[in-house]
Motif scaffolding. Structure first.
Motif, PDB file in Angstrom:
ATOM      1  N   GLN A 187       0.849  -1.187   0.000  1.00 59.08           N
ATOM      2  CA  GLN A 187       0.000   0.000   0.000  1.00 59.08           C
ATOM      3  C   GLN A 187       0.890   1.244   0.000  1.00 59.08           C
ATOM      4  N   PRO A 188       1.087   1.845  -1.152  1.00 59.90           N
ATOM      5  CA  PRO A 188       2.014   2.991  -1.218  1.00 59.90           C
ATOM      6  C   PRO A 188       1.498   4.231  -0.515  1.00 59.90           C
ATOM      7  N   SER A 189       0.180   4.355  -0.326  1.00 61.79           N
ATOM      8  CA  SER A 189      -0.394   5.569   0.241  1.00 61.79           C
ATOM      9  C   SER A 189      -0.841   5.408   1.689  1.00 61.79           C
ATOM     10  N   LEU A 190      -0.678   4.206   2.270  1.00 57.64           N
ATOM     11  CA  LEU A 190      -1.160   3.957   3.630  1.00 57.64           C
ATOM     12  C   LEU A 190      -0.013   3.551   4.538  1.00 57.64           C
ATOM     13  N   ASN A 191      -0.271   3.604   5.856  1.00 59.23           N
ATOM     14  CA  ASN A 191       0.680   3.156   6.862  1.00 59.23           C
ATOM     15  C   ASN A 191      -0.100   2.546   8.025  1.00 59.23           C
ATOM     16  N   PRO A 192       0.562   1.837   8.925  1.00 54.72           N
ATOM     17  CA  PRO A 192      -0.166   1.197  10.035  1.00 54.72           C
ATOM     18  C   PRO A 192      -0.934   2.167  10.914  1.00 54.72           C
ATOM     19  N   GLU A 193      -0.453   3.396  11.071  1.00 50.67           N
ATOM     20  CA  GLU A 193      -1.169   4.360  11.905  1.00 50.67           C
ATOM     21  C   GLU A 193      -2.516   4.733  11.295  1.00 50.67           C
ATOM     22  N   MET A 194      -2.557   4.888   9.982  1.00 47.75           N
ATOM     23  CA  MET A 194      -3.828   5.190   9.315  1.00 47.75           C
ATOM     24  C   MET A 194      -4.824   4.056   9.494  1.00 47.75           C
ATOM     25  N   ARG A 195      -4.347   2.838   9.379  1.00 51.47           N
ATOM     26  CA  ARG A 195      -5.247   1.702   9.586  1.00 51.47           C
ATOM     27  C   ARG A 195      -5.765   1.674  11.010  1.00 51.47           C
ATOM     28  N   ASP A 200     -10.208   2.349  14.961  1.00 50.67           N
ATOM     29  CA  ASP A 200     -10.710   3.069  16.123  1.00 50.67           C
ATOM     30  C   ASP A 200     -12.028   3.774  15.793  1.00 50.67           C
ATOM     31  N   TRP A 201     -12.121   4.323  14.583  1.00 47.74           N
ATOM     32  CA  TRP A 201     -13.356   4.970  14.169  1.00 47.74           C
ATOM     33  C   TRP A 201     -14.481   3.954  13.977  1.00 47.74           C
ATOM     34  N   LEU A 202     -14.167   2.769  13.457  1.00 45.58           N
ATOM     35  CA  LEU A 202     -15.180   1.728  13.288  1.00 45.58           C
ATOM     36  C   LEU A 202     -15.728   1.253  14.638  1.00 45.58           C
ATOM     37  N   VAL A 203     -14.891   1.263  15.662  1.00 40.93           N
ATOM     38  CA  VAL A 203     -15.375   0.908  17.003  1.00 40.93           C
ATOM     39  C   VAL A 203     -16.413   1.922  17.469  1.00 40.93           C
ATOM     40  N   GLU A 204     -16.175   3.204  17.187  1.00 41.16           N
ATOM     41  CA  GLU A 204     -17.162   4.220  17.537  1.00 41.16           C
ATOM     42  C   GLU A 204     -18.454   4.041  16.751  1.00 41.16           C
ATOM     43  N   VAL A 205     -18.335   3.675  15.475  1.00 43.79           N
ATOM     44  CA  VAL A 205     -19.535   3.439  14.662  1.00 43.79           C
ATOM     45  C   VAL A 205     -20.338   2.272  15.225  1.00 43.79           C
ATOM     46  N   GLN A 238     -11.524   5.774   4.455  1.00 48.09           N
ATOM     47  CA  GLN A 238     -12.742   5.824   5.255  1.00 48.09           C
ATOM     48  C   GLN A 238     -13.933   5.267   4.477  1.00 48.09           C
ATOM     49  N   LEU A 239     -13.950   5.480   3.162  1.00 49.89           N
ATOM     50  CA  LEU A 239     -15.014   4.904   2.344  1.00 49.89           C
ATOM     51  C   LEU A 239     -14.959   3.384   2.365  1.00 49.89           C
ATOM     52  N   VAL A 240     -13.760   2.817   2.342  1.00 55.61           N
ATOM     53  CA  VAL A 240     -13.618   1.362   2.420  1.00 55.61           C
ATOM     54  C   VAL A 240     -14.122   0.853   3.770  1.00 55.61           C
ATOM     55  N   GLY A 241     -13.739   1.529   4.854  1.00 56.70           N
ATOM     56  CA  GLY A 241     -14.165   1.082   6.178  1.00 56.70           C
ATOM     57  C   GLY A 241     -15.667   1.179   6.376  1.00 56.70           C
ATOM     58  N   SER A 242     -16.284   2.281   5.962  1.00 64.37           N
ATOM     59  CA  SER A 242     -17.732   2.419   6.126  1.00 64.37           C
ATOM     60  C   SER A 242     -18.488   1.433   5.247  1.00 64.37           C
ATOM     61  N   THR A 243     -17.950   1.117   4.067  1.00 65.73           N
ATOM     62  CA  THR A 243     -18.616   0.156   3.180  1.00 65.73           C
ATOM     63  C   THR A 243     -18.526  -1.260   3.724  1.00 65.73           C
ATOM     64  N   ALA A 269     -18.835  13.070   3.213  1.00 63.34           N
ATOM     65  CA  ALA A 269     -17.607  13.187   2.419  1.00 63.34           C
ATOM     66  C   ALA A 269     -17.702  12.406   1.117  1.00 63.34           C
ATOM     67  N   TYR A 270     -18.658  11.477   1.029  1.00 64.61           N
ATOM     68  CA  TYR A 270     -18.824  10.667  -0.167  1.00 64.61           C
ATOM     69  C   TYR A 270     -20.283  10.727  -0.604  1.00 64.61           C
ATOM     70  N   LYS A 271     -20.537  10.347  -1.819  1.00 65.62           N
ATOM     71  CA  LYS A 271     -21.880  10.307  -2.361  1.00 65.62           C
ATOM     72  C   LYS A 271     -22.437   8.883  -2.288  1.00 65.62           C
ATOM     73  N   LYS A 272     -23.736   8.791  -2.429  1.00 67.30           N
ATOM     74  CA  LYS A 272     -24.389   7.492  -2.351  1.00 67.30           C
ATOM     75  C   LYS A 272     -23.913   6.566  -3.456  1.00 67.30           C
ATOM     76  N   GLU A 273     -23.701   7.120  -4.647  1.00 64.41           N
ATOM     77  CA  GLU A 273     -23.230   6.289  -5.759  1.00 64.41           C
ATOM     78  C   GLU A 273     -21.842   5.737  -5.488  1.00 64.41           C
TER      79      GLU A 273
END
Length: 420
Positions: A187-195, A200-205, A238-243, A269-273
């Motif tokens: 994953q060139p654009s991600l790191n473990p901290e972002m994951r 942590d946000w999914l736990v709140e959801v 975040q779109l991947v996590g919410s989906t 931040a995202y659209k329904k489509e």
């Protein structure tokens, strides 16, 4: 001359009945003829064909055999010539004679009836013996009495006491299909901290929507499997996590939240489509195989094996939920991670170590669980991150016995128990 009431006029041979006008009705004393009018179709049974069905004799299956058996019982003396010999004689005579095809059919029908009249004992003797042997892989696994933890729920069909051991053995075998590795290098654009922030946000959801814990764990698993196969830009994480949470809700929940709810928690931040398109993309990437074994199910099963209290199980759940944010533990199988979390909770509560009943039902020995326990203990000893507070705040509540505030067991005590 008017006729008296109640009497019908006598009809002579040459007289004719008066015709009724169109507006005149017949009185109740006139009886309708049961025979159909001239040219009208005859009455027929609903299930019989109208062509030549009246010529066909309908025979129910098994009727000939029953009638033949009754005739055999009524016979007091056996015939001098066997039934087969008589059938052969009739057959030879019918072949030699110059009979019509209808006569041949009648002879064949008589032969079938005589063969059906064979004694019941001969039919039973001629039948092949039934095979009652069960294959070894289909035989019920014998559980020793000291390891039987499901007999107490024999009256509860929801607990599936007859198949509980087989179900979890199957889930443990299925884990081999979903083995992951540390995919962050791809994953060139991600790191473990972002994951970790995403988890942590999914736990709140999960807590705000009051979803099942199984939904949270399944969403995290699907996120990891998708990220292991598809490079994702950080803006779409975040779109991947919410989906994945939406998909997991449809899989686990009775009343899953709608798409608009997930768009709301993403602050529009995202659209329904976009979320619908991401849902299709994730499902196609995972080949629609989202029944991934999660550690939460194994944890509840293993806690039942040792009759652990709710406070001990909640402490193990706290350890397991904290491990979701560690990318180094992604490669650990769910059953092994659940075993390590339970063992660490048992040691913390001073309830002993890895018992034989746990070894029987989990399939892991103490040596298999020790490396993961040490990794968990090292993770919990690290200072808490101010950005990752959802799990600790959640398990600091009285509903969860405030297990997040319990002191962690020392390393010396832990090593002493693990070395036994």
């Amino acid at each position: 001359m008017p006729l008296p009431r109640g009497k019908k006029p006598a009809v002579t041979a040459g007289s004719k009945m008066p015709k009724l006008s169109e507006n005149q009705e017949e009185g109740p004393q006139v009886k309708r003829s049961s025979s159909p009018p001239h040219g009208a179709p005859k009455k027929r049974t609903a299930f019989i064909d109208i062509t030549n069905a009246h010529k066909v004799q309908i025979s129910l299956p098994g009727r000939k055999k029953k009638e033949a058996a009754k005739k055999q019982v009524k016979k007091t003396s056996a015939p001098s010539v066997s039934t087969k010999n008589q059938a052969n004689l009739k057959k030879s005579s019918s072949e030699s004679s110059e009979g019509t095809p209808a006569e041949r059919e009648t002879t064949d029908a008589d032969e079938e009836e005589e063969e059906a009249a064979a004694p019941v004992e001969e039919l039973v003797a001629a039948a092949p013996p039934a095979v009652c042997e069960v294959p070894s892989h289909h035989q019920k696994q014998q559980i020793p009495a000291e390891f039987d933890v499901d007999s107490e729920n024999s009256e509860d069909c929801y607990m599936c006491p007859e198949y509980a051991k087989d179900i979890f053995d199957y889930l443990k075998q299925r884990e081999e299909k979903f083995v992951l590795c540390n995919y962050m290098s791809t994953q060139p654009s991600l790191n473990p901290e972002m994951r970790a922030i995403l988890i942590d946000w999914l736990v709140e959801v999960q807590e705000n929507f009051e979803l099942y814990h199984e939904t949270l764990y399944l969403a995290v698993k699907m996120t990891d499997h998708y990220l292991a196969k598809t490079p994702v830009h950080r803006e779409l994480l975040q779109l991947v996590g919410s989906t994945t949470m939406l998909i997991a809700s449809k899989f686990e929940e009775r009343c899953p939240p709608c798409v608009d709810d997930f768009l709301y928690i993403c602050d529009d931040a995202y659209k329904k489509e976009e979320i619908i398109s991401m849902e299709a993309n994730i499902l196609q990437t995972l080949s629609f195989d989202i029944n991934i074994p999660i550690p939460y199910r194994f944890l509840r099963r293993y806690a039942k094996c040792v009759s652990a209290g709710m406070d001990t199980l909640t402490l193990a759940r706290f350890f397991c939920e904290m491990s979701l944010m560690e990318v180094e533990l992604v490669s650990v199988r769910g059953s092994l991670l659940a075993s390590a979390c339970l063992l660490l909770a048992l040691v913390t509560k001073e309830l002993g170590g890895w018992s034989p009943v746990l070894e029987f039902h989990s399939g892991y020995r103490t040596a298999d669980v020790v490396p993961v326990v040490r990794s968990l203990h090292e993770m919990l000893q690290a200072p808490p991150d101010d950005k990752l507070k959802a799990v600790r705040n959640k398990y600091s509540h009285k509903v969860f016995f405030e297990v997040a505030s319990l002191p962690l067991v020392s390393g010396d005590i832990l090593e002493e128990v693990l070395s036994q």
